[in-house]
Structure formats: structure tokens, C-alpha cells
Design an enzyme around this catalytic site. Structure first.
Site, mmCIF file in Angstrom:
data_model
loop_
_atom_site.group_PDB
_atom_site.id
_atom_site.type_symbol
_atom_site.label_atom_id
_atom_site.label_comp_id
_atom_site.label_asym_id
_atom_site.label_seq_id
_atom_site.Cartn_x
_atom_site.Cartn_y
_atom_site.Cartn_z
ATOM 1 N N LYS A 19 -8.443 -51.670 -5.269
ATOM 2 C CA LYS A 19 -7.008 -51.327 -5.269
ATOM 3 C C LYS A 19 -6.366 -51.567 -3.906
ATOM 4 C CE LYS A 19 -3.037 -50.081 -6.191
ATOM 5 N NZ LYS A 19 -2.138 -50.835 -7.069
ATOM 6 N N CYS A 69 3.993 -48.459 -2.103
ATOM 7 C CA CYS A 69 2.603 -48.921 -2.030
ATOM 8 C C CYS A 69 2.310 -49.979 -0.962
ATOM 9 C CB CYS A 69 2.205 -49.446 -3.399
ATOM 10 S SG CYS A 69 2.317 -48.181 -4.674
HETATM 11 N N1 LIG Z 1 5.170 -46.606 -7.618
HETATM 12 C C1 LIG Z 1 4.376 -47.568 -7.987
HETATM 13 O O1 LIG Z 1 4.847 -48.598 -8.450
HETATM 14 C C2 LIG Z 1 2.870 -47.445 -7.885
HETATM 15 C C3 LIG Z 1 2.069 -48.496 -8.344
HETATM 16 C C4 LIG Z 1 0.688 -48.395 -8.264
HETATM 17 C C5 LIG Z 1 0.122 -47.267 -7.691
HETATM 18 N N2 LIG Z 1 0.912 -46.258 -7.228
HETATM 19 C C6 LIG Z 1 0.256 -45.095 -6.639
HETATM 20 O O2 LIG Z 1 0.375 -44.016 -7.561
HETATM 21 C C7 LIG Z 1 0.565 -42.776 -6.867
HETATM 22 C C8 LIG Z 1 1.848 -42.110 -7.324
HETATM 23 O O3 LIG Z 1 2.921 -42.955 -6.964
HETATM 24 P P1 LIG Z 1 4.374 -42.703 -7.550
HETATM 25 O O4 LIG Z 1 5.162 -43.899 -7.181
HETATM 26 O O5 LIG Z 1 4.297 -42.298 -8.967
HETATM 27 O O6 LIG Z 1 4.807 -41.444 -6.661
HETATM 28 P P2 LIG Z 1 6.064 -40.495 -6.931
HETATM 29 O O7 LIG Z 1 6.413 -39.902 -5.626
HETATM 30 O O8 LIG Z 1 7.102 -41.242 -7.711
HETATM 31 O O9 LIG Z 1 5.464 -39.403 -7.910
HETATM 32 C C9 LIG Z 1 4.598 -38.401 -7.526
HETATM 33 C C10 LIG Z 1 5.035 -37.128 -8.243
HETATM 34 O O10 LIG Z 1 4.020 -36.155 -8.070
HETATM 35 C C11 LIG Z 1 4.652 -34.890 -7.866
HETATM 36 N N3 LIG Z 1 3.675 -34.031 -7.201
HETATM 37 C C12 LIG Z 1 3.224 -34.100 -5.914
HETATM 38 N N4 LIG Z 1 2.283 -33.186 -5.687
HETATM 39 C C13 LIG Z 1 2.124 -32.494 -6.851
HETATM 40 C C14 LIG Z 1 1.291 -31.429 -7.232
HETATM 41 N N5 LIG Z 1 0.424 -30.894 -6.379
HETATM 42 N N6 LIG Z 1 1.405 -30.962 -8.495
HETATM 43 C C15 LIG Z 1 2.280 -31.519 -9.371
HETATM 44 N N7 LIG Z 1 3.099 -32.535 -9.062
HETATM 45 C C16 LIG Z 1 3.017 -33.028 -7.812
HETATM 46 C C17 LIG Z 1 5.847 -35.226 -7.019
HETATM 47 O O11 LIG Z 1 6.814 -34.200 -7.059
HETATM 48 C C18 LIG Z 1 6.302 -36.532 -7.664
HETATM 49 O O12 LIG Z 1 7.233 -36.322 -8.711
HETATM 50 C C19 LIG Z 1 0.517 -43.140 -5.378
HETATM 51 O O13 LIG Z 1 -0.768 -42.977 -4.903
HETATM 52 C C20 LIG Z 1 0.902 -44.608 -5.366
HETATM 53 O O14 LIG Z 1 0.376 -45.268 -4.237
HETATM 54 C C21 LIG Z 1 2.255 -46.325 -7.326
#
Ligand SMILES: NC(=O)c1ccc[n+]([C@@H]2O[C@H](COP(=O)([O-])OP(=O)(O)OC[C@H]3O[C@@H](n4cnc5c(N)ncnc54)[C@H](O)[C@@H]3O)[C@@H](O)[C@H]2O)c1
Length: 438
Positions: A221, A275
Site C-alpha cells: 500500500k 494519501c
Molecule cells: N480518502 C481516500 O481516498 C483514501 C484512499 C485509500 C486509503 N485511504 C486511507 O483510509 C484511511 C481513512 O481515510 P479517509 O479519507 O476515509 O479519512 P476521513 O478523515 O475522511 O475519515 C475518517 C473518519 O474516521 C472518524 N474517526 C476518527 N477516529 C475515530 C474513532 N476513534 N472512532 C470513530 N470514528 C473515528 C473521523 O471522524 C472521520 O470521519 C486513511 O488511513 C487513508 O490514508 C484513504
């Protein structure tokens, strides 16, 4: 384990998804659509309430997501809570919380991940499957996730519960489609965990599900995003070299890519999103040892420098038009990091605007996908001395350059995304400067 396998195959396993952001929300909706009973745990109360009411909090163009959310909430397949103790009876838990890096040290900042694990641990039942979907540095499963879960649950991984890593490959704008059609890698902390996770994801993924160990999956990843960052940095460096000699990088790229096995990426005004700017640092951090990586940090530096380069182009364009940057009105078009989305995390527009403001320009930001910047485009641009394109939203691609020329006070056009034709812009009297094509 046999029981869990059967429950997963029969869609009887209750699935909890922790973190309902860009990743967690479409994942929760997809499992609910597939027929599972899903509990979404979201710590942000406003967001949880909105999702619980069937209202999609993700803006921009996200085909099918708002409709699907509404459908699974109405049908009672997805329930939402802020209280992680409600995960008690879940047999499967997926964690999709944010995993940023510290803005100065660039080391992982796992506050959200640690909190999610600490909250989940005491509610973890024997025999369940826990999958991390968040992007994490290599060795995080072994060094952080497993010990923290064992400590807070009192259970032993592999013996009492199953632990796997299944990173996401989605992109804003295509979340549901990417989830369904992108190949996935599944890294098990044991082969049994990988096998169970594979059976689970088979319900929502129509592409390959490759199983391996957790460390390999962590490396896959972070490497795939570091690869992209390095490729973009290469394209950006060629763009800067083309500027040195007055060539057009887009012509160069088109012809380079006619050579077999070449796939030069698209240069531009900077790299943003949650990311790509941080995953290369997760890779560097998680592989620390005798060898100090050089290429990956250098690529990060090149990409981080692009918005400042765009500011320099604006300054130069204004000087050519006889207008000092100090006091000039600069219209910056695009605030998100990606076209047609409302995701502004690590947006290159932010350092650009800071730089222009430090040069004492008056900056107006326009973006149709943000309430605070979605004023009428003509109004935003009228009377400006310089227009900077930072994001290739469709609304900007469709702008008629003759109209734009009529609206501005001083015709300086800085094209960070190659959406306008240089010759046409110059014929209309613009001082035109594109990244890699000035
Ligand atoms: N955004 C993308 O396109 C993408 C693509 C691939 C991988 N990722 C990875 O996926 C992960 C999430 O990314 P995202 O873009 O969805 O982030 P995001 O910030 O949009 O979503 C994360 C959510 O988790 C919630 N949260 C945080 N801590 C929490 C807890 N302890 N309990 C409950 N809820 C909690 C936050 O309030 C938020 O709504 C990251 O590691 C990112 O690197 C993201």
C-alpha cells in the site's frame, strides 16, 4: 473460526465499520447493500447524526453514494452510532480512521487509530475478525495494532481473534466504483485471518483479492502511493526543465509516451489529498534501518514546491503585464485537491494562497464545491489582475476565454492544470504561463 467463516459466507456476521469518512462510509454502505447488518461507528457527532439520517456528508460528484446511503439507512441495514461499546456483538470490525503524518516530523500520527483500537479492544468478542483498512506504515500491525488490541481486550491474536490488514485503493469521485472493481491485497497476521478476510471482501469486491502476510500488504500500500508520488515528481521536474528552455512539457510527454514501456505522468500545480503526500512518509518511517532513502523524500520536496512555483509564475506574469504583485487582485480557481470533488485535504491551493498573501496580493478563492467559495465565477474573477487555475474542475474547463478576457482587469493567466490553449490565450491578449509551458 469455522462458525465465523459460515457466518461470513451466509452474510449473517454483524459487521462494524469504525470511521465513516471517504473510505469507511462507502465500505459500510457496500456491505449493507450486500446483505450484511452493519453498524457504523463515527466519533464526530454531527457527521454521525447526518449519516444516521441518510444524508451523505461527502460533497462533490460521488456517483451513487447518496442514493445508496439513503437506501441502506431506510432499509435498516446500516445503523450509526458514536458509541463504540455498541460493537460488542459485532463478529467483524473494520477500522477506517484517518492516519496522517505530523506536519513537521513527518512521522505517523496515529491518535485516531490508537483511540479506535483502545475503544474496540474491550468490546472485542472471542472468535471475531478485525481488519485495518486505514493506510499504515510497515510493521504497524505487528508493533502497534496487535499489542494494543491484545492489551485492551485481554485476548490473544491468532488464538482468540483474527487480525488482518486490507488497505483501500479508492479515490474521491469514484469511491463506490473503485471499491467494487479495484484489486485488493489482504495481509493476514495468520493465513486463517487472511482467508476469512478474503471471504468477507468477496461479497463486495469483483476483482482480485490477493492474500499475503500483513507486512507485505503494508509495504504494497505505501509503495503504490510512493510510486505515484515519485512519478508525478519526475513529471514535475521535466516540466520545470521544459520551462528552462521554453518547451511545452505536454508535447514532450505525449511523444515520450509513444515510446514503448514509457508512461510519464501528468505534471501540475501540486499533489494533495489525504494519501499521496503522506503515504511516502509512512513507507520511509516504517522501513527505517541502515539505508536512508533519498529518492522518496526528494520527490516529496519537488511536489511540495509546485504551488510555490505557481506563485512565482504569477509574480512573473504580473511583472510582464506591468503590475506588481503587491496589491494585485489574484483570483485562484480551485480549492479542492482533485477536480470535481470537495476534498481539500493537503490542497496545494493553501500554500499557494499563503505565498501570494505573503507577497501582499489580494486573493479571491473560487470553488463551486465549497459553500464559502462558490460565488459566481464571473463575480470572483471580475477586476482581477491575475487568474490562477489550480484545479481542473469541469466548470473551469468550460470557461470561454473570450468571456474571461472581458472580466479581468489585467490579462494574466496562470494555468496549473493545462486546461487552456496557450496560443488562443495569447491571441486574446493574455500573458499566459502554464506549468511546464510558459
Ligand atoms: N480518502 C481516500 O481516498 C483514501 C484512499 C485509500 C486509503 N485511504 C486511507 O483510509 C484511511 C481513512 O481515510 P479517509 O479519507 O476515509 O479519512 P476521513 O478523515 O475522511 O475519515 C475518517 C473518519 O474516521 C472518524 N474517526 C476518527 N477516529 C475515530 C474513532 N476513534 N472512532 C470513530 N470514528 C473515528 C473521523 O471522524 C472521520 O470521519 C486513511 O488511513 C487513508 O490514508 C484513504
Amino acid at each position: 473460526m469455522e462458525d465465523l467463516g459460515q457466518a461470513i459466507r451466509g452474510k449473517k456476521a454483524k459487521v462494524a465499520v469504525i470511521g465513516l469518512g471517504y473510505v469507511g462510509l462507502p465500505v459500510a454502505c457496500s456491505f449493507a447493500r450486500a446483505g450484511f447488518q452493519v453498524l457504523g461507528v463515527e466519533r464526530d457527532e454531527t457527521r454521525a447524526a447526518q449519516i444516521g439520517a441518510g444524508i451523505c456528508p461527502i460533497g462533490g460528484r460521488e456517483p451513487g453514494l447518496a442514493e445508496l446511503l439513503n437506501e441502506v439507512i431506510e432499509g435498516g441495514r446500516l445503523q450509526v452510532t458514536t458509541d463504540s461499546s455498541e460493537c460488542r456483538d459485532a463478529e467483524v470490525a473494520l477500522i477506517a480512521v484517518e492516519t496522517p503524518v505530523d506536519s513537521v516530523s513527518k512521522k505517523p500520527s496515529y491518535e485516531a487509530l490508537r483511540a479506535a483500537l483502545r475503544d474496540l479492544g474491550p468490546n472485542l468478542g472471542p472468535g471475531c475478525l478485525l481488519v485495518i483498512e486505514s493506510t499504515i506504515a510497515p510493521q504497524t500491525m505487528e508493533r502497534i495494532v496487535k499489542p494494543l488490541l491484545e492489551e485492551t481486550s485481554g485476548l490473544k491474536a491468532d488464538e482468540d481473534f483474527h487480525l488482518a490488514y486490507c488497505p483501500e485503493r479508492v479515490m474521491p469521485g469514484k469511491l463506490l466504483a473503485n471499491l467494487r472493481t479495484c484489486n485488493r491485497v489482504i495481509g493476514g497476521m495468520s493465513p486463517a485471518a487472511a482467508g476469512l478476510a478474503r471471504e468477507l471482501y468477496r461479497h463486495i469486491v469483483e476483482a482480485d483479492l490477493d492474500t499475503t502476510d500483513a507486512l507485505t500488504a503494508e509495504l504494497v500500500k505505501t509503495t503504490e502511493n510512493a510510486y505515484r508520488d515519485v512519478q508525478i515528481a519526475f513529471a514535475n521536474e521535466i516540466a520545470l526543465l521544459c520551462e528552462n528552455v521554453g518547451a511545452d512539457v505536454y508535447q514532450v510527454r505525449r511523444l515520450v509516451n509513444k515510446s514503448p514501456y514509457r508512461d510519464m505522468h501528468v505534471p501540475g500545480a501540486g499533489v494533495g489529498g489525504h494519501c499521496t503526500p503522506k503515504d511516502p512518509w509512512l513507507l520511509v518511517h516504517g522501513t527505517e534501518g541502515k539505508l536512508q532513502p533519498k529518492l522518496i523524500p526528494t520527490a516529496r520536496g519537488i511536489n511540495d514546491g509546485m504551488p510555490l512555483h505557481v506563485a512565482a509564475l504569477a509574480e512573473e506574469g504580473l511583472a510582464e503585464a506591468g503590475r506588481p504583485v503587491k496589491g494585485a487582485k489574484v483570483a485562484v480557481l480551485g480549492y479542492s485537491y482533485l477536480e470535481n470533488t470537495s476534498d481539500a485535504r493537503n490542497s496545494p491551493t493553501v500554500p499557494l494562497v499563503e505565498r501570494l498573501q505573503a507577497l501582499q496580493a489580494t486573493v479571491v478563492i473560487h470553488d463551486p464545491h465549497f459553500a464559502e467559495y462558490s460565488i459566481d465565477l464571473e463575480e470572483a474573477v471580475t477586476g482581477s489582475d491575475c487568474v490562477v487555475i489550480m484545479v481542473a474542475h469541469d466548470e473551469y474547463r468550460n470557461v470561454d476565454l473570450t468571456d474571461l478576457r472581458a472580466w479581468v482587469a489585467t490579462p494574466v493567466l496562470i494555468d496549473g492544470r493545462n486546461i487552456f490553449d496557450k496560443a488562443t490565450a495569447r491571441e486574446l491578449g493574455f500573458v499566459y504561463k502554464g506549468v511546464g509551458n510558459r
